[in-house]
Design a protein around this motif. Structure first.
Motif, short mmCIF file in Angstrom:
data_model
loop_
_atom_site.label_atom_id
_atom_site.label_comp_id
_atom_site.label_asym_id
_atom_site.label_seq_id
_atom_site.Cartn_x
_atom_site.Cartn_y
_atom_site.Cartn_z
N GLY A 154 0.83 -1.19 0.00
CA GLY A 154 0.00 0.00 0.00
C GLY A 154 0.87 1.25 0.00
N GLY A 155 0.30 2.38 0.40
CA GLY A 155 1.05 3.63 0.51
C GLY A 155 1.42 4.24 -0.82
N LEU A 156 2.10 5.36 -0.77
CA LEU A 156 2.66 6.02 -1.95
C LEU A 156 4.06 5.45 -2.11
CD1 LEU A 156 2.31 8.12 -4.17
CD2 LEU A 156 3.06 9.87 -2.56
N THR A 157 4.22 4.54 -3.06
CA THR A 157 5.37 3.64 -3.07
C THR A 157 6.04 3.57 -4.43
OG1 THR A 157 4.27 2.29 -1.38
CG2 THR A 157 6.04 1.24 -2.61
N ALA A 158 7.38 3.60 -4.40
CA ALA A 158 8.18 3.43 -5.61
C ALA A 158 8.76 2.02 -5.62
CB ALA A 158 9.31 4.46 -5.67
N LEU A 159 8.67 1.36 -6.77
CA LEU A 159 9.23 0.01 -6.94
C LEU A 159 10.34 0.08 -7.98
CD1 LEU A 159 5.87 -1.98 -7.22
CD2 LEU A 159 7.19 -1.50 -5.15
N ASP A 160 11.56 -0.16 -7.53
CA ASP A 160 12.72 -0.20 -8.43
C ASP A 160 13.01 -1.67 -8.72
OD1 ASP A 160 14.95 0.34 -9.92
OD2 ASP A 160 16.23 0.85 -8.20
N ILE A 161 12.75 -2.10 -9.95
CA ILE A 161 12.85 -3.52 -10.30
C ILE A 161 14.15 -3.77 -11.05
CG2 ILE A 161 11.68 -5.48 -11.39
CD1 ILE A 161 9.10 -3.79 -11.30
N LYS A 162 15.03 -4.57 -10.45
CA LYS A 162 16.33 -4.85 -11.04
C LYS A 162 16.21 -5.88 -12.17
CE LYS A 162 18.09 -2.24 -7.82
NZ LYS A 162 18.50 -0.86 -8.15
N ARG A 163 17.27 -6.01 -12.94
CA ARG A 163 17.23 -6.94 -14.07
C ARG A 163 17.09 -8.39 -13.64
NH1 ARG A 163 21.77 -4.53 -18.33
NH2 ARG A 163 20.79 -2.47 -18.60
N ASP A 164 17.52 -8.69 -12.42
CA ASP A 164 17.38 -10.07 -11.92
C ASP A 164 16.01 -10.32 -11.28
OD1 ASP A 164 17.59 -8.66 -9.57
OD2 ASP A 164 19.36 -9.71 -8.82
N GLY A 165 15.13 -9.31 -11.33
CA GLY A 165 13.79 -9.45 -10.79
C GLY A 165 13.63 -9.00 -9.35
N LYS A 166 14.73 -8.66 -8.68
CA LYS A 166 14.63 -8.18 -7.31
C LYS A 166 13.92 -6.83 -7.29
CE LYS A 166 17.35 -6.91 -3.24
NZ LYS A 166 18.71 -6.68 -2.68
N VAL A 167 13.02 -6.66 -6.33
CA VAL A 167 12.24 -5.43 -6.23
C VAL A 167 12.64 -4.67 -4.96
CG1 VAL A 167 9.93 -4.41 -6.10
CG2 VAL A 167 10.30 -6.50 -7.43
N CYS A 168 13.10 -3.44 -5.14
CA CYS A 168 13.44 -2.57 -4.01
C CYS A 168 12.27 -1.62 -3.77
CB CYS A 168 14.71 -1.78 -4.29
SG CYS A 168 16.17 -2.82 -4.53
N VAL A 169 11.71 -1.67 -2.58
CA VAL A 169 10.50 -0.91 -2.25
C VAL A 169 10.89 0.33 -1.44
CG1 VAL A 169 8.26 -0.99 -1.09
CG2 VAL A 169 9.18 -3.05 -2.19
N THR A 170 10.41 1.50 -1.89
CA THR A 170 10.68 2.75 -1.19
C THR A 170 9.38 3.51 -0.97
OG1 THR A 170 12.84 2.93 -2.28
CG2 THR A 170 11.99 4.91 -1.20
N ARG A 171 9.07 3.80 0.28
CA ARG A 171 7.91 4.62 0.59
C ARG A 171 8.29 6.09 0.42
NH1 ARG A 171 4.04 2.24 4.01
NH2 ARG A 171 3.60 0.16 3.22
N MET A 172 7.51 6.85 -0.33
CA MET A 172 7.78 8.28 -0.50
C MET A 172 7.37 9.02 0.77
SD MET A 172 6.87 9.21 -4.44
CE MET A 172 7.80 10.73 -4.34
#
Length: 368
Positions: A154-172
């Motif tokens: 949930g939330g206002l969230t940025a998803l940085d998806i790496k080439r290996d499929g790993k997802v880095c989640v950052t709440r704004m």
């Protein structure tokens, strides 16, 4: 009985770059926000029989998990080794096929309930990863990773998806006044069209895998615009966000013919003539909700959309993600569930032993 509540989501930027066909080559970026429209999952354990009951727009009553037709429910139960004796009831604030990620909200909510039933608390990250595994790996859906992560976090969230499929989640982390301004300036209107996004996404996915020049170029533009949108919002430049939404929409329409149509284009132009700075269709496109950004003359915009036959969806942002709102499993229900689970594990072990004995007998026979 266990009840979970899982939010739907609204994509603000980067939509479409979360598919493996794109992020494996270029990396993906999504900016989205959860909204206070929910999928509710009620999970219970029967006491007097071992039936599986799954209730949604249809009702299924079967004896074994392999007979369940609802693919998400079936694979979630298999994931936890549940073969029988479970009741699942779902109800949603908004129907499926409207571009707000309802399927993944269902799956994440069910996974959350099953972890709770097993008294095994799961993090949002774990729920998202399990849902991605089931939808992308087990069911081979031509979809991305946005919906599962947004349902979980949930939330206002940025998803940085790496080439290996790993997802880095950052709440704004934004000022409260800025969040309220953004919330107030985004308007959603239902196009009265629901659709299955799979067909549109399959065409996009196939085109990306074959390195279709127009589609790949458009997705790279959408990723860059998504990063710009994130930067504009974080700096409080919401008008720029609205302008970038229009740029995003023009690029998105290049991904597939099914994303827009003459009626959607007409509604969008009408909106811009009545105060909207920018906007786009929710989800994969082809129907669902028309999301618009408007700072002034909201009344005029609302009246124009209403006159065109569109119904507004009032909403607020959700900052909690999937959560358990009720957890009371009766003593008898817990004992019945544990008994079934133990029997299922014993049956699996016996089957494995039989397979081992068969292989041993076969090796003995061939040795003779």
């Amino acid at each position: 009985m266990i009840l979970t509540r899982t939010p739907f989501r609204m994509t603000l930027g980067g939509g479409g770059t979360d598919l493996p066909s794109f992020y494996c080559e270029h990396g993906g970026f999504i900016l989205a926000v959860g909204i206070d429209k929910y999928m509710y999952l009620n999970v219970n354990t029967p006491i007097v029989d071992d039936k599986i009951r799954v209730r949604y727009t249809s009702t299924e009553i079967v004896d074994h998990v392999d007979e369940v037709k609802h693919t998400l429910a079936r694979e979630a139960l298999r994931h936890f080794g549940v073969a029988s004796g479970i009741e699942i009831v779902s109800i949603a604030d908004i129907p499926a096929g409207t571009g707000l990620g309802s399927s993944s909200s269902y799956l994440v909510g069910l996974l959350n309930a099953m972890h709770t039933l097993l008294q095994d608390q799961a993090t949002a990250q774990k729920l998202a990863e399990e849902a991605c595994y089931i939808e992308l790996e087990v069911l081979n859906k031509p979809i991305g990773k946005q919906d599962q992560y947004m349902a979980a976090f949930g939330g206002l969230t940025a998803l940085d998806i790496k080439r290996d499929g790993k997802v880095c989640v950052t709440r704004m982390d934004l000022d409260v006044d800025l969040v309220e301004s953004l919330e107030r300036n985004i308007l959603m209107f239902f196009t009265n069209e629901s659709r299955d996004a799979t067909g549109i996404l399959k065409k996009q996915d196939d085109a990306t895998r074959t390195k279709d020049r127009v589609v790949v170029k458009s997705l790279r533009e959408i990723k860059d615009v998504g990063l710009e949108i994130s930067d504009a919002i974080s700096k409080g430049n919401l008008r720029r966000f609205g302008e970038l939404l229009d740029v995003h929409w023009q690029s998105k329409k290049q991904l597939s013919r099914g994303i827009s149509n003459p009626q959607i284009d007409a509604w969008y132009e009408l909106a811009k003539q009545n105060g909207a700075i920018g906007g786009k269709i929710s989800g994969a496109g082809g129907g669902g909700f028309l999301m618009l950004y408007c700072e002034e003359n909201k009344t005029r915009l609302r009246e124009a959309m209403r006159a065109a036959g569109l119904r507004e969806l009032k909403f607020r942002f959700d900052f909690e993600g999937s959560k358990v709102v009720f957890d009371v499993v009766s003593r008898d229900g817990r004992l019945a569930h544990n008994h079934r689970r133990n029997n299922n594990n014993n049956n699996n072990n016996n089957n494995n032993n039989h397979h081992h004995d068969d292989r041993f007998a076969f090796s003995q026979k061939t040795a003779r």
